[in-house]
Design a protein around this motif. Structure first.
Motif, PDB file in Angstrom:
ATOM      1  N   ALA A 133       0.931  -1.209  -0.076  1.00 20.96           N
ATOM      2  CA  ALA A 133      -0.087  -0.021  -0.050  1.00 20.96           C
ATOM      3  C   ALA A 133       0.792   1.201   0.068  1.00 20.96           C
ATOM      4  O   ALA A 133       1.964   1.181   0.551  1.00 20.96           O
ATOM      5  CB  ALA A 133      -0.930  -0.162   1.285  1.00 20.96           C
ATOM      6  N   TYR A 134       0.414   2.331  -0.552  1.00 18.52           N
ATOM      7  CA  TYR A 134       1.093   3.519  -0.417  1.00 18.52           C
ATOM      8  C   TYR A 134       1.259   4.109   1.113  1.00 18.52           C
ATOM      9  O   TYR A 134      -0.053   4.096   1.988  1.00 18.52           O
ATOM     10  CB  TYR A 134       0.320   4.557  -1.043  1.00 18.52           C
ATOM     11  N   ALA A 135       2.294   4.548   1.588  1.00 16.01           N
ATOM     12  CA  ALA A 135       2.484   4.970   2.773  1.00 16.01           C
ATOM     13  C   ALA A 135       1.859   6.576   3.052  1.00 16.01           C
ATOM     14  O   ALA A 135       1.776   7.121   1.953  1.00 16.01           O
ATOM     15  CB  ALA A 135       4.160   4.978   3.126  1.00 16.01           C
ATOM     16  N   PRO A 136       1.514   6.752   4.149  1.00 14.17           N
ATOM     17  CA  PRO A 136       0.643   8.069   4.409  1.00 14.17           C
ATOM     18  C   PRO A 136       1.642   9.183   3.826  1.00 14.17           C
ATOM     19  O   PRO A 136       1.242  10.260   3.327  1.00 14.17           O
ATOM     20  CB  PRO A 136       0.570   8.183   5.764  1.00 14.17           C
ATOM     21  N   ASP A 137       3.036   9.111   4.181  1.00  8.22           N
ATOM     22  CA  ASP A 137       4.069  10.211   3.691  1.00  8.22           C
ATOM     23  C   ASP A 137       3.850  10.432   2.322  1.00  8.22           C
ATOM     24  O   ASP A 137       4.045  11.567   1.546  1.00  8.22           O
ATOM     25  CB  ASP A 137       5.353  10.134   4.295  1.00  8.22           C
ATOM     26  N   GLU A 138       3.827   9.076   1.582  1.00 11.90           N
ATOM     27  CA  GLU A 138       3.843   9.180   0.134  1.00 11.90           C
ATOM     28  C   GLU A 138       2.591   9.775  -0.513  1.00 11.90           C
ATOM     29  O   GLU A 138       2.782  10.424  -1.300  1.00 11.90           O
ATOM     30  CB  GLU A 138       4.173   7.674  -0.303  1.00 11.90           C
ATOM     31  N   LEU A 139       1.655   9.398   0.189  1.00 10.72           N
ATOM     32  CA  LEU A 139       0.101  10.089  -0.359  1.00 10.72           C
ATOM     33  C   LEU A 139       0.475  11.443  -0.278  1.00 10.72           C
ATOM     34  O   LEU A 139      -0.180  12.065  -1.046  1.00 10.72           O
ATOM     35  CB  LEU A 139      -0.936   9.350   0.471  1.00 10.72           C
ATOM     36  N   ASP A 140       0.885  11.908   0.945  1.00 10.06           N
ATOM     37  CA  ASP A 140       0.871  13.343   1.044  1.00 10.06           C
ATOM     38  C   ASP A 140       1.633  13.992   0.338  1.00 10.06           C
ATOM     39  O   ASP A 140       1.361  15.089  -0.487  1.00 10.06           O
ATOM     40  CB  ASP A 140       1.469  13.777   2.510  1.00 10.06           C
ATOM     41  N   ALA A 141       2.833  13.455  -0.237  1.00 11.34           N
ATOM     42  CA  ALA A 141       3.624  14.237  -1.261  1.00 11.34           C
ATOM     43  C   ALA A 141       3.120  13.885  -2.531  1.00 11.34           C
ATOM     44  O   ALA A 141       3.171  14.999  -3.509  1.00 11.34           O
ATOM     45  CB  ALA A 141       4.832  13.323  -1.153  1.00 11.34           C
ATOM     46  N   LEU A 142       2.377  12.898  -2.943  1.00 12.44           N
ATOM     47  CA  LEU A 142       1.645  12.907  -4.300  1.00 12.44           C
ATOM     48  C   LEU A 142       0.717  13.887  -4.271  1.00 12.44           C
ATOM     49  O   LEU A 142       0.254  14.488  -5.298  1.00 12.44           O
ATOM     50  CB  LEU A 142       1.309  11.420  -4.363  1.00 12.44           C
ATOM     51  N   ALA A 143       0.047  14.098  -3.348  1.00 18.56           N
ATOM     52  CA  ALA A 143      -1.202  15.157  -3.132  1.00 18.56           C
ATOM     53  C   ALA A 143      -0.475  16.406  -3.434  1.00 18.56           C
ATOM     54  O   ALA A 143      -1.017  17.283  -4.093  1.00 18.56           O
ATOM     55  CB  ALA A 143      -1.917  14.999  -1.889  1.00 18.56           C
ATOM     56  N   ALA A 144       0.746  16.758  -2.659  1.00 18.23           N
ATOM     57  CA  ALA A 144       1.253  18.093  -2.722  1.00 18.23           C
ATOM     58  C   ALA A 144       1.592  18.006  -4.404  1.00 18.23           C
ATOM     59  O   ALA A 144       1.537  19.398  -4.835  1.00 18.23           O
ATOM     60  CB  ALA A 144       2.407  18.226  -1.832  1.00 18.23           C
ATOM     61  N   LEU A 145       2.256  17.213  -5.029  1.00 21.85           N
ATOM     62  CA  LEU A 145       2.513  17.368  -6.297  1.00 21.85           C
ATOM     63  C   LEU A 145       1.375  17.811  -7.409  1.00 21.85           C
ATOM     64  O   LEU A 145       1.490  18.560  -8.118  1.00 21.85           O
ATOM     65  CB  LEU A 145       3.204  16.011  -6.849  1.00 21.85           C
ATOM     66  N   ALA A 146       0.275  16.815  -7.017  1.00 23.55           N
ATOM     67  CA  ALA A 146      -1.105  17.059  -7.775  1.00 23.55           C
ATOM     68  C   ALA A 146      -1.403  18.595  -7.605  1.00 23.55           C
ATOM     69  O   ALA A 146      -1.911  19.035  -8.774  1.00 23.55           O
ATOM     70  CB  ALA A 146      -1.958  15.933  -7.443  1.00 23.55           C
ATOM     71  N   HIS A 147      -1.390  18.949  -6.438  1.00 21.64           N
ATOM     72  CA  HIS A 147      -1.984  20.352  -6.216  1.00 21.64           C
ATOM     73  C   HIS A 147      -0.803  21.473  -6.947  1.00 21.64           C
ATOM     74  O   HIS A 147      -1.672  22.417  -7.510  1.00 21.64           O
ATOM     75  CB  HIS A 147      -1.959  20.635  -4.725  1.00 21.64           C
ATOM     76  N   GLY A 148       0.291  21.245  -6.768  1.00 20.44           N
ATOM     77  CA  GLY A 148       1.061  22.219  -7.183  1.00 20.44           C
ATOM     78  C   GLY A 148       1.098  22.190  -8.871  1.00 20.44           C
ATOM     79  O   GLY A 148       1.193  23.259  -9.557  1.00 20.44           O
ATOM     80  N   VAL A 149       0.899  21.065  -9.434  1.00 19.13           N
ATOM     81  CA  VAL A 149       0.908  20.895 -10.714  1.00 19.13           C
ATOM     82  C   VAL A 149      -0.280  21.572 -11.329  1.00 19.13           C
ATOM     83  O   VAL A 149      -0.632  22.280 -12.373  1.00 19.13           O
ATOM     84  CB  VAL A 149       0.861  19.455 -11.603  1.00 19.13           C
ATOM     85  N   GLY A 150      -1.431  21.061 -10.688  1.00 17.77           N
ATOM     86  CA  GLY A 150      -3.139  21.556 -10.959  1.00 17.77           C
ATOM     87  C   GLY A 150      -2.835  23.170 -10.872  1.00 17.77           C
ATOM     88  O   GLY A 150      -3.586  23.950 -11.750  1.00 17.77           O
ATOM     89  N   SER A 151      -2.379  23.751  -9.736  1.00 13.53           N
ATOM     90  CA  SER A 151      -2.331  25.299  -9.612  1.00 13.53           C
ATOM     91  C   SER A 151      -1.337  25.876 -11.052  1.00 13.53           C
ATOM     92  O   SER A 151      -1.796  26.800 -11.529  1.00 13.53           O
ATOM     93  CB  SER A 151      -1.550  25.781  -8.555  1.00 13.53           C
ATOM     94  N   ALA A 152      -0.385  25.203 -11.370  1.00 11.27           N
ATOM     95  CA  ALA A 152       0.491  25.663 -12.551  1.00 11.27           C
ATOM     96  C   ALA A 152      -0.099  25.506 -14.012  1.00 11.27           C
ATOM     97  O   ALA A 152      -0.119  26.479 -14.615  1.00 11.27           O
ATOM     98  CB  ALA A 152       1.839  24.713 -12.371  1.00 11.27           C
ATOM     99  N   LEU A 153      -0.689  24.363 -13.923  1.00  6.92           N
ATOM    100  CA  LEU A 153      -1.654  24.488 -15.185  1.00  6.92           C
ATOM    101  C   LEU A 153      -2.640  25.532 -15.003  1.00  6.92           C
ATOM    102  O   LEU A 153      -3.151  26.147 -16.263  1.00  6.92           O
ATOM    103  CB  LEU A 153      -2.494  23.067 -15.302  1.00  6.92           C
TER     104      LEU A 153
END
Length: 195
Positions: A133-153
């Motif tokens: 399973a994805y670790a909690p810290d990994e989930l947080d990092a992926l969520a941060a990446l998705a948010h950053g890329v969404g804002s940039a788009l």
């Protein structure tokens, strides 16, 4: 034997931490990429390089109530009324796709790429190659990446539409959010040290 086990555990922990740091770093850097195609390519490469997800893809809003896959733009489009898209839009947090019935999204997890209350797209990650399973810290990092890329788009989209005032405001907001995201792991470490 115990020494070897401890060494392996430390090595795996260090690798996981480095990967999470790289994902968060890219979340910050995304706001400085001015080419949409390059942003999408680098996003998928970063996810591939720093997770063990078997697959990853991005869905992007096409401006007409549908989402298109970046990896296969000719694939059938996904309606904004797809149950997983509705959950992403309503709650703006990661979604376990196994928990959503009758969705057309394929994968393990979907991370919202939202900006200004609008779902710009979604990062879709498949199951991990090692079956874990994805670790909690990994989930947080992926969520941060998705948010950053969404804002940039969103900033790039506004730039294409030509609204300079909106662009300046969005760019500033993205940079402020990126700075908060960048500082978060350090602040968490400081908080842990005081506990």
């Amino acid at each position: 034997h115990r020494y070897v086990d401890r060494f392996v555990d430390n090595t795996l922990f260090r690798k996981r931490h480095e990967d999470e740091t790289a994902l968060r770093r890219f979340a910050h850097e995304a706001s400085y990429i001015n080419d949409r195609a390059m942003l999408l390519t680098r996003t998928l490469k970063t996810v591939c390089d720093h997770t063990t997800a078997e697959t990853s893809d991005i869905l992007l809003s096409n401006g007409s109530a549908e989402y298109t896959q970046v990896s296969d733009p000719q694939a059938e489009r996904i309606s904004e009324n797809d149950p997983a898209i509705v959950v992403l839009r309503a709650w703006s947090k990661p979604v376990d796709l196994h928990d959503v019935s009758v969705t057309r999204l394929r994968g393990e997890l979907a991370f919202p790429m939202a900006s200004r209350g609008r779902l710009v797209g979604a990062l879709i990650c498949g199951p991990k190659a090692d079956g874990e399973a994805y670790a909690p810290d990994e989930l947080d990092a992926l969520a941060a990446l998705a948010h950053g890329v969404g804002s940039a788009l969103d900033v790039l989209e506004a730039r294409e539409e030509g609204s300079e005032a909106v662009i300046a405001q969005l760019a500033q907001s993205v940079r402020e959010l990126s700075e908060i995201t960048r500082r978060l792991p350090d602040e968490l470490e400081i908080g842990r040290a005081h506990v």
